[in-house]
Design an enzyme around this catalytic site. Structure first.
Site, PDB file in Angstrom:
ATOM      1  N   GLY A 209       0.794  -1.205   0.000  1.00  0.00           N
ATOM      2  CA  GLY A 209       0.000   0.000   0.000  1.00  0.00           C
ATOM      3  C   GLY A 209       0.832   1.264   0.000  1.00  0.00           C
ATOM      4  O   GLY A 209       1.985   1.283  -0.469  1.00  0.00           O
ATOM      5  N   GLU A 251       3.994  10.552 -14.659  1.00  0.00           N
ATOM      6  CA  GLU A 251       3.009  10.520 -15.736  1.00  0.00           C
ATOM      7  C   GLU A 251       1.657  10.412 -15.054  1.00  0.00           C
ATOM      8  O   GLU A 251       1.331   9.396 -14.459  1.00  0.00           O
ATOM      9  CB  GLU A 251       3.272   9.336 -16.668  1.00  0.00           C
ATOM     10  N   CYS A 285      -5.598   7.182 -18.759  1.00  0.00           N
ATOM     11  CA  CYS A 285      -5.220   8.587 -18.603  1.00  0.00           C
ATOM     12  C   CYS A 285      -5.451   9.380 -19.883  1.00  0.00           C
ATOM     13  O   CYS A 285      -5.671  10.587 -19.842  1.00  0.00           O
ATOM     14  CB  CYS A 285      -3.758   8.699 -18.154  1.00  0.00           C
TER      15      CYS A 285
END
Length: 484
Positions: A209, A251, A285
């Site tokens: 995580g 990115e 994206c």
């Protein structure tokens, strides 16, 4: 040979004492809730230890002959092809991808490795002029240890595009995939490179995580961090990297515009718009998040797009022939629906969709969208196509440019007008007479503004810049005289 059988998955982390049992995370198919297996979870301490051991392994790997490193990358490329059916099956089930999208991921993974195989023998620097009596060189050297943090949506591509060039250039890699796609974005890479002959310790898989993500950034041996994910998370990675003097390549998100110019072919434009918004349920994206349509075409465009949306089948891509699979989890589904509902409450009109069953969200078209609506202002990351009209090219440019993002832009119609738009809208990627979603292993990829730190992926120049350090080296024929 079965490459990804669950009994080959990592059960303990590197250097963990045998008496310590790893916590595990269930691998779940979002379309059905089926339990596919369990993968070991790393801790922050595991990540710190992995950084140290990767640093040791990297020194030997970087010293290997370039031809040897290139051969490992070529074998990895072959293995993606040889095991394509098995790997694609995992991407379909674990990421909720339709089979063509899964096949695209595997084919690009192979291409990334073949492209990276050319990097070890690529020219590694420049001969510099010098006013001194010496040779002067600027040469590229491996950075050392690179951390790669990848998301769930294209788990294989968005891992391999950094892992392959970083390894080819002589670095070791700590790979942290999204835990929701730990097999497609993590185990698959570890197994392929293991079978390709990569030495132990050079690629280390760390499923975990936020604490593990922070640890792979802050580990002392890590010099470069390659992160793909949301803008909010990317800001945190960038801040943490700066505090620890790490170079970060980010990115991030996008809210990409597709501009339909006057006179554009309506049928082709609607087809492009549907693909741009609905490919992989809009969880990309580069997804077309804003449809800017000339006022002369807008009404017909909305009707054509809504017709397509109404007839795109949605379901389990592992058992049915569908165009859209599930969203990744309930949290994402709820966020998408909240954006749609809030926008409708603010005045937008649902022309198609706007409903869901479980994690399956119907392809949605929103008409009469305004700039203050959430569906226009935010990255939705779901199968929603907001449409807005424009009257002039200047207005189209202004509307496309008003977003904080700058990843991908599509312009459909007259090429001369499209070139003017391309020059005027800030964007890392522009496609004329194509929608906004596209990728190739040899093409530079990245965005501007809130979409990231520019083109840091794809092509020899970008990859060498991203994953090496520049060293100045001088050589004299004998020891230089000094006045001391």
């Amino acid at each position: 040979m079965t490459l990804l059988a669950p009994d080959t998955w990592p059960r303990t982390q590197p250097d963990r004492a045998p008496s310590q049992r790893s916590e595990v995370r269930a691998v779940i198919a979002p379309a059905t809730g089926q339990h596919l297996g369990d993968v070991a979870l790393a801790t922050a301490e595991d990540a710190q230890r992995a950084g140290a051991s990767a640093s040791l392994a990297q020194r030997d790997w970087a010293a290997r002959p370039p031809a040897e490193r290139a051969a490992v990358l070529r074998r990895a490329g072959d293995l993606w092809t040889q095991h394509a059916a098995e790997i694609e099956s995992w991407i379909v089930r674990e990421a909720g991808s339709i089979p063509p999208k899964a096949a695209l991921e595997v084919s690009i993974a192979a291409a990334e490795c073949y492209e990276a195989a050319a990097l070890p023998t690529h020219p590694a620097g420049d001969v510099l002029p010098s006013s001194e009596q010496r040779w002067s060189f600027a040469r590229r050297r491996p950075a050392g240890v690179v951390s790669v943090i990848a998301p769930f949506n294209f788990p294989l591509i968005l891992s391999i595009r950094s892992v392959a060039p970083a390894l080819a250039l002589g670095n070791a890699v700590l790979l942290k995939p999204d835990p929701r796609t730990a097999v497609s974005g993590g185990v698959a890479l570890a197994r392929v490179f293991q079978e390709a002959g990569l030495p132990d310790g050079v690629l280390q898989l760390l499923v975990g995580g936020v604490d593990v993500g922070e640890a792979v950034v802050t580990a002392p041996e890590v010099r470069i961090v390659s992160f793909t994910g949301s803008t909010a998370a990317g800001r945190r990675v960038g801040e943490l990297g700066a505090r620890h003097l790490k170079r970060t390549h980010l990115e991030l998100g996008g809210n990409n515009a597709l501009i339909v110019l006057p006179g554009a072919d309506l049928a082709l434009a609607a087809s492009a718009g549907a693909f741009g918004s609905y490919m992989h349920q809009g969880q990309i994206c580069m997804t077309t998040g804003r449809h800017l349509v000339h006022e002369s075409l807008k009404e017909d465009y909305v009707a054509a797009l809504a017709e397509k949306a109404a007839h795109l089948p949605v379901g389990d891509p592992a058992s049915q022939q569908v165009a859209l699979g599930p969203l990744i989890d309930e949290g994402q589904r709820s966020r998408v629906h909240a954006i749609v509902q809030d926008s409708v409450a603010a005045g937008a009109r649902i022309a198609a969709g706007g409903t869901y069953e479980g994690l399956f969200y119907a392809p949605t078209v929103l008409d009469d969208v305004q700039g203050h609506h959430r569906a226009w202002a935010e990255e939705i990351f779901g199968p929603v196509a907001p449409v807005r009209s424009f009257a002039t090219i200047d207005e189209a440019v202004a509307l496309a440019s008003e977003s904080e993002y700058g990843l991908s832009l599509g312009v459909l119609g007259d090429v001369g007008l499209a070139m003017e738009v391309a020059d005027a809208v800030p964007s890392g990627i522009v496609h004329i007479n194509e929608q906004t979603v596209s990728d190739e292993a040899n093409a530079p990829f990245g965005g501007v503004r809130a979409s990231g730190t520019g083109s840091r992926f794809g092509g020899a120049a970008a990859n060498i810049e991203a994953f090496t350090e520049t060293q100045w080296l001088t050589v004299r024929p004998s020891i230089a005289p000094y006045p001391f």
